[in-house]
Design a protein around this motif. Sequence first.
Motif, PDB file in Angstrom:
ATOM      1  N   TYR A  17      33.634  44.710  43.894  1.00 35.99           N
ATOM      2  CA  TYR A  17      34.826  45.109  43.138  1.00 35.99           C
ATOM      3  C   TYR A  17      36.049  44.396  43.714  1.00 35.99           C
ATOM      4  O   TYR A  17      36.032  43.938  44.853  1.00 35.99           O
ATOM      5  N   HIS A  18      37.091  44.324  42.918  1.00 33.62           N
ATOM      6  CA  HIS A  18      38.330  43.665  43.325  1.00 33.62           C
ATOM      7  C   HIS A  18      39.472  44.668  43.296  1.00 33.62           C
ATOM      8  O   HIS A  18      39.460  45.608  42.507  1.00 33.62           O
ATOM      9  N   GLU A  19      40.458  44.450  44.170  1.00 31.53           N
ATOM     10  CA  GLU A  19      41.642  45.317  44.138  1.00 31.53           C
ATOM     11  C   GLU A  19      42.900  44.550  44.524  1.00 31.53           C
ATOM     12  O   GLU A  19      43.921  45.132  44.804  1.00 31.53           O
ATOM     13  N   ARG A  22      45.990  38.865  43.726  1.00 30.42           N
ATOM     14  CA  ARG A  22      45.976  37.436  44.042  1.00 30.42           C
ATOM     15  C   ARG A  22      44.571  36.875  44.177  1.00 30.42           C
ATOM     16  O   ARG A  22      44.402  35.684  44.428  1.00 30.42           O
ATOM     17  N   CYS A  23      43.550  37.735  44.041  1.00 31.17           N
ATOM     18  CA  CYS A  23      42.166  37.282  44.156  1.00 31.17           C
ATOM     19  C   CYS A  23      41.802  36.447  42.930  1.00 31.17           C
ATOM     20  O   CYS A  23      41.805  36.939  41.808  1.00 31.17           O
ATOM     21  N   THR A  24      41.465  35.175  43.169  1.00 30.52           N
ATOM     22  CA  THR A  24      41.147  34.300  42.036  1.00 30.52           C
ATOM     23  C   THR A  24      39.837  34.708  41.373  1.00 30.52           C
ATOM     24  O   THR A  24      39.672  34.546  40.176  1.00 30.52           O
ATOM     25  N   LEU A  25      38.912  35.234  42.169  1.00 30.73           N
ATOM     26  CA  LEU A  25      37.635  35.667  41.594  1.00 30.73           C
ATOM     27  C   LEU A  25      37.845  36.855  40.659  1.00 30.73           C
ATOM     28  O   LEU A  25      37.305  36.897  39.555  1.00 30.73           O
ATOM     29  N   GLY A  26      38.617  37.809  41.120  1.00 28.73           N
ATOM     30  CA  GLY A  26      38.897  38.977  40.282  1.00 28.73           C
ATOM     31  C   GLY A  26      39.724  38.595  39.075  1.00 28.73           C
ATOM     32  O   GLY A  26      39.527  39.114  37.972  1.00 28.73           O
ATOM     33  N   ASP A  27      40.653  37.658  39.285  1.00 26.66           N
ATOM     34  CA  ASP A  27      41.531  37.242  38.199  1.00 26.66           C
ATOM     35  C   ASP A  27      40.770  36.446  37.155  1.00 26.66           C
ATOM     36  O   ASP A  27      41.160  36.408  35.985  1.00 26.66           O
ATOM     37  N   LYS A  43      33.594  45.780  48.576  1.00 28.68           N
ATOM     38  CA  LYS A  43      34.795  45.050  48.211  1.00 28.68           C
ATOM     39  C   LYS A  43      34.555  43.551  48.280  1.00 28.68           C
ATOM     40  O   LYS A  43      33.839  43.059  49.163  1.00 28.68           O
ATOM     41  N   CYS A  44      35.139  42.848  47.336  1.00 29.61           N
ATOM     42  CA  CYS A  44      35.044  41.395  47.272  1.00 29.61           C
ATOM     43  C   CYS A  44      35.541  40.759  48.579  1.00 29.61           C
ATOM     44  O   CYS A  44      36.588  41.137  49.094  1.00 29.61           O
ATOM     45  N   PRO A  45      34.792  39.813  49.144  1.00 25.90           N
ATOM     46  CA  PRO A  45      35.199  39.176  50.404  1.00 25.90           C
ATOM     47  C   PRO A  45      36.567  38.487  50.308  1.00 25.90           C
ATOM     48  O   PRO A  45      37.317  38.481  51.274  1.00 25.90           O
ATOM     49  N   LEU A  46      36.881  37.926  49.158  1.00 23.52           N
ATOM     50  CA  LEU A  46      38.169  37.252  49.005  1.00 23.52           C
ATOM     51  C   LEU A  46      39.301  38.274  48.995  1.00 23.52           C
ATOM     52  O   LEU A  46      40.334  38.074  49.627  1.00 23.52           O
ATOM     53  N   CYS A  47      39.104  39.386  48.307  1.00 28.77           N
ATOM     54  CA  CYS A  47      40.100  40.461  48.338  1.00 28.77           C
ATOM     55  C   CYS A  47      40.308  40.932  49.768  1.00 28.77           C
ATOM     56  O   CYS A  47      41.418  41.174  50.207  1.00 28.77           O
ATOM     57  N   ARG A  48      39.209  41.041  50.502  1.00 26.94           N
ATOM     58  CA  ARG A  48      39.285  41.523  51.869  1.00 26.94           C
ATOM     59  C   ARG A  48      40.054  40.527  52.749  1.00 26.94           C
ATOM     60  O   ARG A  48      40.824  40.911  53.617  1.00 26.94           O
TER      61      ARG A  48
HETATM   62 ZN   LIG Z   1      38.321  39.920  44.759  1.00 29.66          ZN
END
Ligand SMILES: [Zn+2]
Length: 52
Positions: A17-19, A22-27, A43-48
């Motif tokens: 999941y994304h939160e 600015r996360c490009t994957l979530g976006d 939680k998404c590693p990039l968000c983290r």
């Molecule tokens: Zn993310």
Amino acid sequence: MKRAPWHTKVPTKHPVYHEETRCTLGDNIESYNRVPGTTGRPKCPLCRSISG
Ligand SMILES: [Zn+2]
């Protein structure tokens, strides 16, 4: 900036999941594929990396 969590309804090999806005994957998730909540996903590693 953090917001309420969301994830994609498209099945993926590693569901996350994304939160973080600015996360490009979530976006990259199309708005019609976005579902609010985490459904127990990690939680998404990039968000983290962006916001912890
Ligand atoms: Zn993310």
